[in-house]
Design an enzyme around this catalytic site. Structure first.
Site, PDB file in Angstrom:
ATOM      1  N   LYS A   9       0.843  -1.215   0.222  1.00 35.70           N
ATOM      2  CA  LYS A   9      -0.014   0.156  -0.027  1.00 35.70           C
ATOM      3  C   LYS A   9       0.658   1.204  -0.309  1.00 35.70           C
ATOM      4  O   LYS A   9       0.624   2.356  -0.725  1.00 35.70           O
ATOM      5  CB  LYS A   9      -1.320   0.033   1.606  1.00 35.70           C
ATOM      6  CG  LYS A   9      -0.233  -0.544   2.558  1.00 35.70           C
ATOM      7  CD  LYS A   9      -0.431  -1.931   3.092  1.00 35.70           C
ATOM      8  CE  LYS A   9      -0.565  -2.270   3.690  1.00 35.70           C
ATOM      9  NZ  LYS A   9      -0.280  -3.725   4.165  1.00 35.70           N
ATOM     10  N   GLU A  51      -5.491  -4.973  -5.122  1.00 36.74           N
ATOM     11  CA  GLU A  51      -6.752  -4.967  -4.751  1.00 36.74           C
ATOM     12  C   GLU A  51      -5.973  -5.830  -2.965  1.00 36.74           C
ATOM     13  O   GLU A  51      -6.400  -5.403  -1.977  1.00 36.74           O
ATOM     14  CB  GLU A  51      -7.335  -6.066  -4.817  1.00 36.74           C
ATOM     15  CG  GLU A  51      -8.443  -7.024  -4.556  1.00 36.74           C
ATOM     16  CD  GLU A  51      -9.366  -5.350  -4.025  1.00 36.74           C
ATOM     17  OE1 GLU A  51     -10.427  -4.610  -3.552  1.00 36.74           O
ATOM     18  OE2 GLU A  51     -10.108  -5.586  -5.458  1.00 36.74           O
ATOM     19  N   LYS A  88      -4.131   3.311   2.629  1.00 33.11           N
ATOM     20  CA  LYS A  88      -5.346   2.482   1.597  1.00 33.11           C
ATOM     21  C   LYS A  88      -5.996   3.433   1.265  1.00 33.11           C
ATOM     22  O   LYS A  88      -6.974   3.952   0.224  1.00 33.11           O
ATOM     23  CB  LYS A  88      -5.832   1.810   3.219  1.00 33.11           C
ATOM     24  CG  LYS A  88      -4.409   0.832   2.804  1.00 33.11           C
ATOM     25  CD  LYS A  88      -5.162  -0.258   4.722  1.00 33.11           C
ATOM     26  CE  LYS A  88      -4.204  -1.981   4.250  1.00 33.11           C
ATOM     27  NZ  LYS A  88      -4.480  -2.402   5.420  1.00 33.11           N
ATOM     28  N   GLY A 119      -3.481 -11.255   7.647  1.00 32.93           N
ATOM     29  CA  GLY A 119      -4.292 -12.287   7.557  1.00 32.93           C
ATOM     30  C   GLY A 119      -3.061 -12.904   6.069  1.00 32.93           C
ATOM     31  O   GLY A 119      -3.900 -12.747   5.206  1.00 32.93           O
TER      32      GLY A 119
END
Lengths: 393, 393
Positions: free
Chosen positions: B96, B120, B196, B294
């Protein structure tokens, strides 16, 4: 670059008007050339020259490359859609019954004629669930897809449950607000969410399932005792269609009222809103929420489909074509709550296991495990006054 | 038909391993030919011949058509990405900071060289927000996009808020679970969600904004009094990045802790989960929810991007290219809660309106309106021990 769309539109109701409102504010390289409507005498907000009752004005016009179909009548919609797709026109439709009933054939026609049929507006209004299943979860094994797919029955449940309104009053209000079907059985009987479930399942699991085969029980027999039962346990009752993968081989589908707790993302989906829960093998639990009914939200979904046609977007039905489809089955054990009056119904249903049983002069219920096929076999015995069945976890 | 991908992957950490686990279970017409890693001595779960420390093994190999970049170092990631895109390779990245910082240039390079960069996995783990902004909201005026974009700070808030854990313990636990950055300031200081936010805003509003310009205040100064204040009012505190359209002309961006009530869909987003709220002119309020951190959830997002590259998918940056971009601004009035110790801070901040003021021996706070530019000007005076600022509605 995007392609210029010349559009013929069938229907000018709530969604059609909503769509027109949205398009007005845009510069989208598209033109609505003709509206075909049923009632020529109704006053319209647009010039009369745009309207006709003759379907040929769209279907036989070679300059129209895109048909937007927003009519109620599923059979008429089917005829229009097939004819348009076969004559090289792309189609956007929001008719869930028509699509759910004819999807296998419509997928075949699209492939054969190289045309595209998009129908995001048919499922959960503004929520882009079909697009996400097609584009984003196309390589994921989905354990389950469920949700609140019907805005008007959810609106009724919210009013009855949270505000203590009478069922009939809440239904009337939903109809006045324009987000209930003309025939309320479609909504409160769970037919509308069943059609949507069949469409969702075809994209999630690659399997075309005749909606006639899917069990739907609605909220029309919901009683005060059921509401009290739920409230005592801090639960809510929601009408939930669910597609569930079993052992990586089968897919099970049903529409049932469900008791759910506050740990479920659907717990806070109130009024005419919809929510879709996707349980994926790797992405884990995903949730999509938005307005499920109303002219503008559904109009925005239809517009997204129209806009995508400017780039010749097509659904790929990838899971179906790659033969990774699961096999449809009704052999699945459910845990249910059953309020009943006549003990013979309990015997007839042959629960595989009874967990709780309660008797009182005015309220008898049972909680136990039962096979889905049993519920299908005895649907008419269950769908009676004095009986209410709901899933419970 | 889909194109065969030959992949070179940089990094083999939590996300890389998660991705490999997912790919193993699929038949995707793709091959991972080489992993470039930093530490040659670490034991790996795959054959040693797959690993090298030499970036040229990927970048100079003409048979590799797809680069997957999953390394921490933003500068190294930038060099790799630019070189790959310029040499005809498509790139999937989850970095990001790198993307937010260089997005204008990276969009330019993609257009010039006809290659595709997908990311994504860089924003909200498993939630397909970029894809939906690109594909589905491309013709919608979005009033606001906000959410919970950082799993580890949200995990800490959940533990501190709901379970009364000490801040330091909760942070340590988040790091152990592998969903906190090595440098916790990135998470709890609001830098990670700021990157983000800048990426989301570029797709939502067509405007590339240098993240350095965006105000971020984190949860690192959260105190017991603030938690008590929230609980007394049945509110929670969440760390929320927000992009807000103003008068159809400007877009305002900031990352702030916010007091929110149970009517906000973000209220029930707990632990490492993320949520994105989109307020659209016609689709109305939409909400996306899923695991934000995660290996597997982020891996699933990266895999969706890889799978899309088999069909030569590209972001179109349509709102930017159609010059429907909004202009970035910091001239926006916010309603904030400020806990402070030194009265001179209140004077310095020059609230435009003070609504509530509370004094006690151990707790002073003020609620009032303040211009975003004022907060930016005095950021270092606010970001101090004894001071906590949060938005409040």
């Amino acid at each position: 670059m995007s392609k210029k769309l010349t559009i013929g539109m069938f229907g000018f109701g709530v969604v059609g008007q909503g769509l027109y409102d949205i398009i007005k504010t845009k510069n989208l390289n598209l033109e609505i050339k003709k509206f075909v409507i049923k009632n020529a005498d109704k006053a319209r907000s647009l010039p009369a020259s745009l309207f006709t009752t003759d379907a040929e004005a769209i279907l036989a016009d070679p300059t129209i490359n895109t048909v937007v179909e927003l009519i109620d009548d599923a059979e008429a919609a089917y005829t229009i859609t097939v004819r348009a797709l076969k004559s090289g026109k792309n189609v956007v439709s929001a008719n869930k019954k028509m699509i759910a009933t004819h999807l296998a054939e419509l997928a075949e026609i699209q492939q054969q004629y190289g045309t595209s049929l998009l129908y995001e507006g048919a499922v959960c209004g503004s929520i882009p669930i079909i697009r996400n299943l097609e584009e984003y979860y196309d390589n994921e094994l989905l354990h389950a897809v469920s949700g609140i797919f019907n805005g008007s029955s959810n609106y009724i449940l919210s009013k009855v449950f949270n505000e203590g309104q009478a069922y009939g009053d809440a239904l009337k209000k939903a109809q006045e607000l324009g987000f209930a079907e003309t025939d309320p059985t479609l909504d409160v009987g769970g037919y509308d969410p069943k059609y949507k479930l069949a469409i969702v399942a075809s994209h999630a699991y690659g399997t075309y399932i005749d909606p006639e085969l899917i069990l739907n029980l609605g909220i029309d027999k919901l009683g005060d005792q059921d509401i009290r039962f739920a409230k005592e346990k801090n639960l809510k009752i929601k009408l939930i269609p669910k597609a569930q993968e079993v052992n990586g081989e089968h897919v099970v589908l049903y529409v049932l009222p469900q008791f759910i707790g506050s740990d479920n993302m659907l717990f806070n989906v109130e009024n005419e809103n919809n929510g879709v829960l996707v349980k994926a093998a790797f992405a884990d639990e995903q949730f999509f929420y938005g307005k499920g009914a109303g002219g503008h939200p559904t109009g925005s979904a239809v517009l997204s489909d129209i806009a995508a046609l400017r780039y010749d977007y097509k659904y790929e039905y990838k899971k179906h074509l790659e033969a990774s489809s699961l096999v449809y089955s009704n052999d699945y054990e459910l845990k249910v709550y059953l309020r009943y009056t006549d003990d013979s119904l309990v015997e007839k249903l042959a629960f595989t296991e009874i967990i709780e049983r309660y008797y009182a002069p005015d309220f008898k219920y049972i909680i136990g495990h039962i096979n889905l096929q049993q519920l299908i076999n005895h649907r008419s015995a269950i769908h009676q006054d004095g009986v209410f069945l709901a899933g419970i976890s």
